[in-house]
Scaffold this motif. Structure first.
Motif, PDB file in Angstrom:
ATOM      1  N   SER A   1       0.832  -1.193   0.000  1.00 38.03           N
ATOM      2  CA  SER A   1       0.000   0.000   0.000  1.00 38.03           C
ATOM      3  C   SER A   1       0.876   1.256   0.000  1.00 38.03           C
ATOM      4  O   SER A   1       2.069   1.198   0.285  1.00 38.03           O
TER       5      SER A   1
ATOM      6  N   THR B   1       0.491   5.223   1.499  1.00 38.54           N
ATOM      7  CA  THR B   1      -0.312   6.187   2.240  1.00 38.54           C
ATOM      8  C   THR B   1       0.127   7.608   1.882  1.00 38.54           C
ATOM      9  O   THR B   1       1.256   7.831   1.440  1.00 38.54           O
TER      10      THR B   1
ATOM     11  N   ARG C   1      -2.568   4.053  -2.521  1.00 45.00           N
ATOM     12  CA  ARG C   1      -3.009   2.687  -2.791  1.00 45.00           C
ATOM     13  C   ARG C   1      -3.568   2.109  -1.495  1.00 45.00           C
ATOM     14  O   ARG C   1      -3.006   2.332  -0.416  1.00 45.00           O
ATOM     15  N   ASP C   2      -4.654   1.328  -1.587  1.00 42.62           N
ATOM     16  CA  ASP C   2      -5.281   0.760  -0.398  1.00 42.62           C
ATOM     17  C   ASP C   2      -4.419  -0.330   0.241  1.00 42.62           C
ATOM     18  O   ASP C   2      -3.446  -0.804  -0.350  1.00 42.62           O
ATOM     19  N   ASP C   3      -4.844  -0.726   1.429  1.00 41.47           N
ATOM     20  CA  ASP C   3      -4.230  -1.839   2.165  1.00 41.47           C
ATOM     21  C   ASP C   3      -4.019  -3.030   1.229  1.00 41.47           C
ATOM     22  O   ASP C   3      -4.914  -3.413   0.471  1.00 41.47           O
TER      23      ASP C   3
ATOM     24  N   CYS D   1      -6.609  -5.894   0.657  1.00 40.56           N
ATOM     25  CA  CYS D   1      -7.889  -5.678  -0.019  1.00 40.56           C
ATOM     26  C   CYS D   1      -7.879  -6.298  -1.418  1.00 40.56           C
ATOM     27  O   CYS D   1      -7.230  -5.777  -2.325  1.00 40.56           O
TER      28      CYS D   1
ATOM     29  N   THR E   1     -12.140  -3.371  -3.326  1.00 40.32           N
ATOM     30  CA  THR E   1     -12.696  -2.316  -2.482  1.00 40.32           C
ATOM     31  C   THR E   1     -13.968  -1.797  -3.127  1.00 40.32           C
ATOM     32  O   THR E   1     -13.960  -1.433  -4.304  1.00 40.32           O
TER      33      THR E   1
ATOM     34  N   GLY F   1      -8.454  -1.287  -5.611  1.00 39.26           N
ATOM     35  CA  GLY F   1      -7.850  -0.169  -4.895  1.00 39.26           C
ATOM     36  C   GLY F   1      -6.484  -0.433  -4.317  1.00 39.26           C
ATOM     37  O   GLY F   1      -5.733   0.506  -4.036  1.00 39.26           O
ATOM     38  N   SER F   2      -6.122  -1.696  -4.117  1.00 36.94           N
ATOM     39  CA  SER F   2      -4.795  -1.995  -3.580  1.00 36.94           C
ATOM     40  C   SER F   2      -3.722  -1.938  -4.666  1.00 36.94           C
ATOM     41  O   SER F   2      -2.529  -1.946  -4.358  1.00 36.94           O
TER      42      SER F   2
ATOM     43  N   THR G   1     -17.170   2.819   2.260  1.00 32.17           N
ATOM     44  CA  THR G   1     -16.122   1.952   1.714  1.00 32.17           C
ATOM     45  C   THR G   1     -16.190   0.586   2.383  1.00 32.17           C
ATOM     46  O   THR G   1     -16.440   0.480   3.583  1.00 32.17           O
TER      47      THR G   1
ATOM     48  N   CYS H   1     -13.992  -3.157   2.212  1.00 32.53           N
ATOM     49  CA  CYS H   1     -12.830  -3.897   1.714  1.00 32.53           C
ATOM     50  C   CYS H   1     -13.033  -5.396   1.917  1.00 32.53           C
ATOM     51  O   CYS H   1     -13.308  -5.841   3.038  1.00 32.53           O
TER      52      CYS H   1
END
Length: 205
Positions: free
Chosen positions: A55, A57, A113-115, A118, A121, A175-176, A195, A197
């Protein structure tokens, strides 16, 4: 068709009539009760932070709340699980993280980028005033460092595409892998984003 769209475009729409309208009304009422208890999420650290799970942040500002019974009912719905499974080709996806994001005028979410957990998402607008999200599906298959280098700490990258946020109709996205963002809310009203996940618990994370 869901599978083909997911592989080609990294998204999967949930049919608008798949979720009962009464449940949306329950979630809206629940969200109003959550407002006083929402927590400010204001990450002011400049630039991108690459995480070990893949990910990325970045700075963001909004308020968040995990929601209650009504939102949990949505996250656990059969319709959502079926779309997640058909799109990703994974039979045992489970919602592990879901909640409400409250956006006030000027709130934002820089490119990220997401976790990494996931697998898909889902998001939608609980309120009607949320504009499209920005995203860069052309960077989907690059590794984390390559993506971070391409983004170069740019909050809202040029050349991105628009990802429509539908009102009370969920859309899944990768999303990841695909960097995405939300420019400052240009509205005088508070808007609410949902949201959800999903992850594959059968795969060792």
């Amino acid at each position: 068709m869901l599978r083909q769209t997911w592989l080609a475009e990294g998204r999967a729409e949930v049919p608008a009539d798949a979720i009962d309208s009464g449940l949306w009304d329950e979630i809206a009422a629940e969200a109003e009760q959550c407002v006083p208890h929402a927590v400010v999420r204001h990450n002011q650290r400049a630039g991108l932070l690459v995480m070990r799970d893949g990910s990325i942040t970045s700075p963001q500002r909004c308020k968040v709340h995990p929601g209650g019974r009504a939102l949990t009912t949505l996250a656990m719905s059969k319709a959502l699980a079926e779309v997640a499974g058909e799109a990703t080709g994974r039979a045992r996806l489970t919602p592990i993280r879901y909640g409400l994001k409250f956006y006030s005028p000027g709130d934002y979410m820089h490119a990220h980028r997401d976790d990494g957990k996931c697998g898909i998402t889902f998001s939608c607008g609980l309120t009607p005033g949320l504009g499209a999200m920005g995203w860069l599906p052309n960077l989907r298959w690059l590794d984390t460092r390559q993506v971070a280098d391409r983004l170069a700490d740019t909050p809202y990258p040029a050349g991105g595409e628009e990802f429509p946020i539908r009102h009370r109709a969920l859309t899944g996205f990768d999303g990841s892998r695909i960097p995405h963002w939300r420019t400052p809310l240009d509205s005088q009203s508070r808007e609410v984003l949902i949201t959800i996940c999903f992850t594959d618990l059968s795969v060792r994370q």
